[in-house]
Write an enzyme that holds these catalytic residues in place. Structure first.
Site, mmCIF file in Angstrom:
data_model
loop_
_atom_site.group_PDB
_atom_site.id
_atom_site.type_symbol
_atom_site.label_atom_id
_atom_site.label_comp_id
_atom_site.label_asym_id
_atom_site.label_seq_id
_atom_site.Cartn_x
_atom_site.Cartn_y
_atom_site.Cartn_z
ATOM 1 N N GLU A 24 -16.548 -0.545 23.554
ATOM 2 C CA GLU A 24 -17.652 -0.423 22.591
ATOM 3 C C GLU A 24 -18.417 0.892 22.751
ATOM 4 O OE1 GLU A 24 -19.583 -4.150 23.570
ATOM 5 O OE2 GLU A 24 -19.043 -4.944 21.595
ATOM 6 N N TYR A 54 0.826 -1.195 0.000
ATOM 7 C CA TYR A 54 0.000 0.000 0.000
ATOM 8 C C TYR A 54 0.869 1.257 0.000
ATOM 9 C CZ TYR A 54 -3.810 -3.131 1.388
ATOM 10 O OH TYR A 54 -4.744 -4.128 1.446
#
Ligand code: NI
Length: 407
Positions: free
Chosen positions: A382, A304
């Site tokens: 979360e 990349y």
């Protein structure tokens, strides 16, 4: 447990919290059933089900199990902003002990892409409710194959950037304080190339090296010389990291092998340094091999490119994010991260940025001690996904409200 972010009440963040329950549920479902690479049928089905009924224009990929969902605002024409979430997991065991740990052998969502996907679904749901006030279009890019397959390239080939004016992505970071958003203009992540060097001499008896051409000391000399080359020729303010991570030669103690192989990775934060180092690797290897009567091959597998955040967009988006989460939760990253990202291909085509979302779990008061992305013990807070949803929504609505003007 609610997190007090210090943001104004009645804010986008409060709205995002309303979607947190279903977003956590989706994230756990994805975490239980991770999939690898560009073929993620179960994940794709979960995303399509979660987007069902929102009135989005949805297309799915041909070369990969991608989902592209367009939300057309009801307040007229305007620019298009793309929000991206990657969906793939990693080929590794999970040792978190979570009740929703992976049920798939040797497959784990250890880079948080389950959270990226779930947050983007949350953003799509929230923005859909605001459709009537939006002028322009929000495109949700659900992307397979980030972990090495370059799924972004396939999606670009299939037209995901057609008509797109700007692009934004968020990556979770367990090693950053929870609910903080981290930005950096310019190079945010490194390029990553793999290299393999094979030094070939002449095999023989270990007792009579003068009748052979031993490739092992030559390979060792190359390993050292490559490090000297990096430190002596690369500007420290435009750095490169070259690590030889694998050395392989020989079978026993009394045989000189014919060849030696060394392999590793090259990271850089500018394309100019990256390309210059490619040339210098070849120069060092060829010169040292020739000096000792060996031959050598150098293979560089291009990975990349450097992830470059558009400076103007980054400055503009930083303001937009501060409006959503509060300026005290938005910080600048002092240096690039030396990992790599295929969102880099998107940022080569359209202005945009990738920001980071701190998700350090509460049991780690020091984020640097939390297991990092790609760890078999990586866990995330979360609750911070509410901030992630709000950031996506805040950037998209601000962009459309500004008519795409970022200066
Ligand atoms: Ni990742």
């Amino acid at each position: 447990m609610a997190i007090d972010t210090g943001a104004p009440s009645g804010s986008v963040l409060d709205g995002a919290r309303g979607f947190l329950g279903e977003v956590i549920e989706l994230r756990r479902e994805l975490h239980l059933h991770p999939e690898l690479g560009t073929d993620l049928p179960r994940t794709q089905a979960a995303v399509l089900a979660a987007l069902d009924g929102l009135g989005l224009e949805i297309t799915t990929g041909t070369a990969l199990t991608s989902v592209v969902a367009d939300l057309r605002g009801g307040a007229g024409d305007g620019p298009t902003i793309l929000l991206r979430g990657d969906m793939d997991a990693l080929p590794m065991p999970e040792d978190t002990g979570l009740p929703f740990a992976s049920t798939v052998d040797n497959t784990m969502h250890a880079c948080g892409h389950d959270a990226h996907t779930a947050m983007l679904v949350g953003a799509a749901r929230m923005l859909s409710e605001q459709r009537d006030s939006l002028a322009g279009r929000v495109r949700f890019m659900f992307q397979p194959g980030e972990e090495g397959d370059g799924g972004a390239v396939d999606m670009i080939d299939e037209g995901v950037l057609d008509g797109v004016d700007a692009a934004f992505a968020l990556h979770v970071a367990p090693n950053m304080f929870s609910d903080f958003v981290v930005h950096r203009a310019g190079a945010a992540m490194a390029s990553a190339d793999e290299l393999e060097i094979v030094v070939t001499g002449r095999g023989g008896h270990a007792s009579t090296p003068h009748w052979a051409t031993d490739p092992i000391p030559v390979a060792c000399e190359i390993v050292g010389a490559l490090q000297s080359m990096v430190t002596r020729t690369v500007n420290v303010f435009d750095p490169a990291v070259l690590t030889i991570a694998k050395v392989q030669a020989g079978t026993t103690t009394n045989v000189i092998p014919e060849s030696a192989t060394i392999a590793g990775t090259l990271r850089a934060v500018s394309e100019s340094t990256r390309h210059a180092v490619w040339g210098r690797i070849r120069q060092v290897v060829d010169g040292i091999a020739a000096a000792h009567g060996c031959s050598a091959t150098v293979q560089i597998d291009e990975g990349y490119p450097v992830t470059v955040n558009h400076p103007g967009f980054t400055a503009w988006a930083t303001d937009a994010v501060e409006d959503v989460v509060g300026a005290d939760r938005v910080v600048e990253m002092p240096s690039p991260i030396m990992g790599a990202e295929d969102f880099s291909y998107v940022l080569q085509k359209v202005p945009g940025a990738m920001f980071f979302l701190g998700v350090c779990p509460p049991e780690h008061p020091n984020p640097f001690e939390a297991p990092a992305c790609h760890s078999n013990r990586m866990v995330l807070n979360e609750e911070a996904m509410a901030t992630g949803i709000a950031v996506h929504v805040g950037v998209a609505t601000a962009y459309l409200a500004a008519g795409g003007r970022i200066d």
